[in-house]
Write an enzyme that holds these catalytic residues in place. Structure first.
Site, mmCIF file in Angstrom:
data_model
loop_
_atom_site.group_PDB
_atom_site.id
_atom_site.type_symbol
_atom_site.label_atom_id
_atom_site.label_comp_id
_atom_site.label_asym_id
_atom_site.label_seq_id
_atom_site.Cartn_x
_atom_site.Cartn_y
_atom_site.Cartn_z
ATOM 1 C CD GLU A 1 -24.467 -1.863 0.381
ATOM 2 O OE1 GLU A 1 -24.127 -2.140 1.546
ATOM 3 O OE2 GLU A 1 -25.306 -0.990 0.097
ATOM 4 N NE ARG B 1 -8.068 24.566 9.857
ATOM 5 C CZ ARG B 1 -7.575 24.454 11.097
ATOM 6 N NH1 ARG B 1 -7.079 23.302 11.515
ATOM 7 N NH2 ARG B 1 -7.569 25.489 11.908
ATOM 8 N N PRO C 1 -17.242 3.846 5.927
ATOM 9 C CG PRO C 1 -19.488 3.263 5.806
ATOM 10 C CD PRO C 1 -18.340 3.697 4.972
ATOM 11 C CG ASP D 1 -6.725 24.655 15.197
ATOM 12 O OD1 ASP D 1 -7.085 25.840 15.173
ATOM 13 O OD2 ASP D 1 -6.151 24.072 14.254
HETATM 14 CL CL1 6GU Z 1 -15.349 7.973 5.116
HETATM 15 N N1 6GU Z 1 -17.506 7.121 3.840
HETATM 16 C C1 6GU Z 1 -18.784 6.784 3.799
HETATM 17 N N2 6GU Z 1 -19.313 6.374 2.674
HETATM 18 N N3 6GU Z 1 -19.591 6.825 4.854
HETATM 19 C C2 6GU Z 1 -19.039 7.239 5.987
HETATM 20 C C3 6GU Z 1 -17.715 7.598 6.090
HETATM 21 C C4 6GU Z 1 -16.967 7.526 4.990
HETATM 22 N N4 6GU Z 1 -17.456 7.956 7.365
HETATM 23 C C5 6GU Z 1 -18.584 7.819 8.002
HETATM 24 N N5 6GU Z 1 -19.550 7.375 7.185
#
Ligand code: 6GU
Length: 286
Positions: free
Chosen positions: A154, A196, A127, A211
């Protein structure tokens, strides 16, 4: 294309065997190896994580486990479960297969200043990463070998990511502004978006040119038969047979939807006079 995924939950990647990706595997355009990170754990408990230096909640994944795992996957010496296509062996050719449009690869790989373009790409879902978007999917569809490192808890000790840059072109990416438990589902998302776009997988490049995001706009609504359903009519222009009018209608619908749902995207779109006139009708003064 070769995909390798390192994870503590190998079964999470099973969906990659189905549908379009299964077909790509069946066609020999894609192979997928899944690697259980615990295979590189060194203690009797097969532990892969430890408490963070400096304190704080959660656990951090250990460098002595991840380092050798990524070394072995880069060297092609890692034990893997090869994913087999879930599809029947004599899958019928689809509309796209028989259409006969040449498979055109996308230009422009994702190679940064100072990077060796022959190294595999290492994607680390987190994230805290840079947002993954359609231009990344397009560029990565040109890769021969992509490795995904799925972190849980984490995250992974940062030195693993820093050190991996000796053997990989490393990208830490996020799939959106929310927190998942681990990277596995993000890998499914990224792999589907990338595969894809491999030439021949969706049949032809034209399938992607309409798209959402390919021209920077969201795609407008689509309709099929019957012409009237539950008292709702298909927009008349679509049944008119006037291709120029139909094209203009599709463009206007894309502009309208983008203005309503993602107005910030309009900043990055090349708008011509007709586009501007239509947006002005909708009250947009760009
Ligand atoms: Cl790529 N990984 C994780 N663990 N949480 C996320 C993410 C990725 N993208 C948004 N939240």
């Amino acid at each position: 294309m070769r995909l390798d995924v390192v994870t503590i939950f190998p079964e999470y990647l099973d969906p990659l065997r189905h549908a379009l990706l299964g077909k790509a595997i069946e066609q020999g355009r894609l192979s997928v190896g899944v690697h259980d990170l615990r295979g590189w754990a060194t203690d009797v408990h097969k532990s892969v994580d430890d408490s963070p230096f400096g304190g704080g909640p959660g656990m951090v994944m250990k460098p002595e486990v991840w380092g050798p795992a990524l070394d072995d996957v880069a060297a092609g010496t890692a034990a893997a479960t090869e994913l087999e296509s879930s599809l029947p062996h004599l899958a019928r050719p689809t509309h796209d297969d028989v259409e006969g449009v040449e498979a055109t690869p996308y230009e422009g790989r994702d190679v940064r200043e100072g990077e060796d373009p022959s190294l595999p790409l290492l994607i680390v879902p987190t994230p805290a990463g840079k947002p993954f978007a359609q231009p990344d999917a397009r560029a990565w569809s040109r890769e021969e070998h992509i490795v995904f490192a799925c972190g849980r808890y984490e995250g992974i000790d940062q030195r693993v990511v820093d050190d991996a840059a000796h053997r990989y072109r490393v990208r830490e990416v996020s799939i959106g502004d929310y927190v998942l438990i681990g990277g596995e589902v993000a890998v499914l998302v990224i792999a589907e978006a990338v595969v894809r776009l491999i030439p021949g997988v969706l049949g032809n490049k034209r399938s992607h040119e309409e798209d959402s995001f390919s021209d920077g706009l969201l795609e407008g609504p689509s309709y099929t038969k019957p012409r009237e359903w539950r008292g709702l009519e298909v927009p008349e222009v679509l049944t008119s047979g006037n291709h120029a009018l139909v094209d203009r209608w599709h463009r206007d619908q894309a502009l309208k939807r983008t203005l309503e749902r993602r107005p910030e995207l309009l900043e990055g779109v090349a708008l011509d006079k007709k586009d501007r006139a239509y947006l002005k009708e909708l009250g947009f003064e760009g």
